[in-house]
Scaffold this motif. Structure first.
Motif, PDB file in Angstrom:
ATOM      1  N   LEU A  52      47.224  52.378   1.357  1.00 52.21           N
ATOM      2  CA  LEU A  52      46.294  51.330   0.950  1.00 52.21           C
ATOM      3  C   LEU A  52      45.334  51.031   2.103  1.00 52.21           C
ATOM      4  O   LEU A  52      44.140  50.836   1.888  1.00 52.21           O
ATOM      5  N   ARG A  53      45.841  51.037   3.328  1.00 56.46           N
ATOM      6  CA  ARG A  53      45.008  50.785   4.506  1.00 56.46           C
ATOM      7  C   ARG A  53      43.889  51.828   4.622  1.00 56.46           C
ATOM      8  O   ARG A  53      42.751  51.492   4.927  1.00 56.46           O
ATOM      9  N   GLU A  54      44.216  53.094   4.387  1.00 55.49           N
ATOM     10  CA  GLU A  54      43.197  54.150   4.457  1.00 55.49           C
ATOM     11  C   GLU A  54      42.104  53.924   3.414  1.00 55.49           C
ATOM     12  O   GLU A  54      40.924  54.077   3.709  1.00 55.49           O
ATOM     13  N   VAL A  55      42.502  53.559   2.214  1.00 61.46           N
ATOM     14  CA  VAL A  55      41.539  53.371   1.128  1.00 61.46           C
ATOM     15  C   VAL A  55      40.639  52.169   1.383  1.00 61.46           C
ATOM     16  O   VAL A  55      39.432  52.228   1.169  1.00 61.46           O
ATOM     17  N   LEU A  56      41.220  51.081   1.867  1.00 61.39           N
ATOM     18  CA  LEU A  56      40.463  49.845   2.034  1.00 61.39           C
ATOM     19  C   LEU A  56      39.992  49.613   3.463  1.00 61.39           C
ATOM     20  O   LEU A  56      39.646  48.496   3.833  1.00 61.39           O
ATOM     21  N   SER A  57      39.957  50.669   4.266  1.00 59.37           N
ATOM     22  CA  SER A  57      39.609  50.514   5.683  1.00 59.37           C
ATOM     23  C   SER A  57      38.215  49.965   5.916  1.00 59.37           C
ATOM     24  O   SER A  57      37.972  49.299   6.921  1.00 59.37           O
ATOM     25  N   SER A  58      37.280  50.204   5.018  1.00 57.42           N
ATOM     26  CA  SER A  58      35.918  49.722   5.245  1.00 57.42           C
ATOM     27  C   SER A  58      35.667  48.335   4.647  1.00 57.42           C
ATOM     28  O   SER A  58      34.593  47.774   4.826  1.00 57.42           O
ATOM     29  N   GLU A  59      36.637  47.794   3.940  1.00 60.28           N
ATOM     30  CA  GLU A  59      36.522  46.425   3.431  1.00 60.28           C
ATOM     31  C   GLU A  59      36.817  45.481   4.590  1.00 60.28           C
ATOM     32  O   GLU A  59      37.756  45.678   5.335  1.00 60.28           O
ATOM     33  N   HIS A  60      36.025  44.424   4.740  1.00 51.12           N
ATOM     34  CA  HIS A  60      36.245  43.465   5.832  1.00 51.12           C
ATOM     35  C   HIS A  60      35.998  42.058   5.324  1.00 51.12           C
ATOM     36  O   HIS A  60      35.141  41.840   4.476  1.00 51.12           O
TER      37      HIS A  60
END
Length: 107
Positions: A52-60
């Motif tokens: 999940l971290r890899e997928v949402l890495s660009s969400e901030h």
């Protein structure tokens, strides 16, 4: 036929046990909290597993209002890994190929 309650695949992404965990979570939930609790959970794409971290890495600095908003963020960020066969639809009929025209050929 009723939906299988054990089926946790949506739009080509296998959420696994994360589906139930997200449904039981208290919201709103910050992006940082989501990743600290669930970031190491794996999502199944066609032929690979990603966290999940890899997928949402660009969400901030995002806040999730419910489990659906988390799933939508995943759908938006996952890329082509969940698509499977490109240009394939199981909805019947056929899509015209590029280069097809609507003109009728006369003999």
């Amino acid at each position: 036929m009723a939906n299988d309650p054990d089926d946790t695949r949506e739009h080509g992404i296998e959420f696994g046990a994360l589906t139930g965990d997200l449904e039981e979570e208290s919201y709103p939930l910050s992006h940082e909290t989501l990743l600290s609790r669930y970031g190491d959970r794996e999502l199944g794409l066609i032929g690979e597993q990603v966290t999940l971290r890899e997928v949402l890495s660009s969400e901030h600095e995002r806040e999730y209002e419910d489990a659906e908003s988390v799933r939508q963020a995943v759908f938006n960020m996952v890329g082509d890994g969940a698509i499977g066969r490109e240009d394939y639809s199981d909805r019947g009929g056929s899509a015209p190929d590029e280069g097809d025209s609507n003109e009728t050929e006369s003999f």
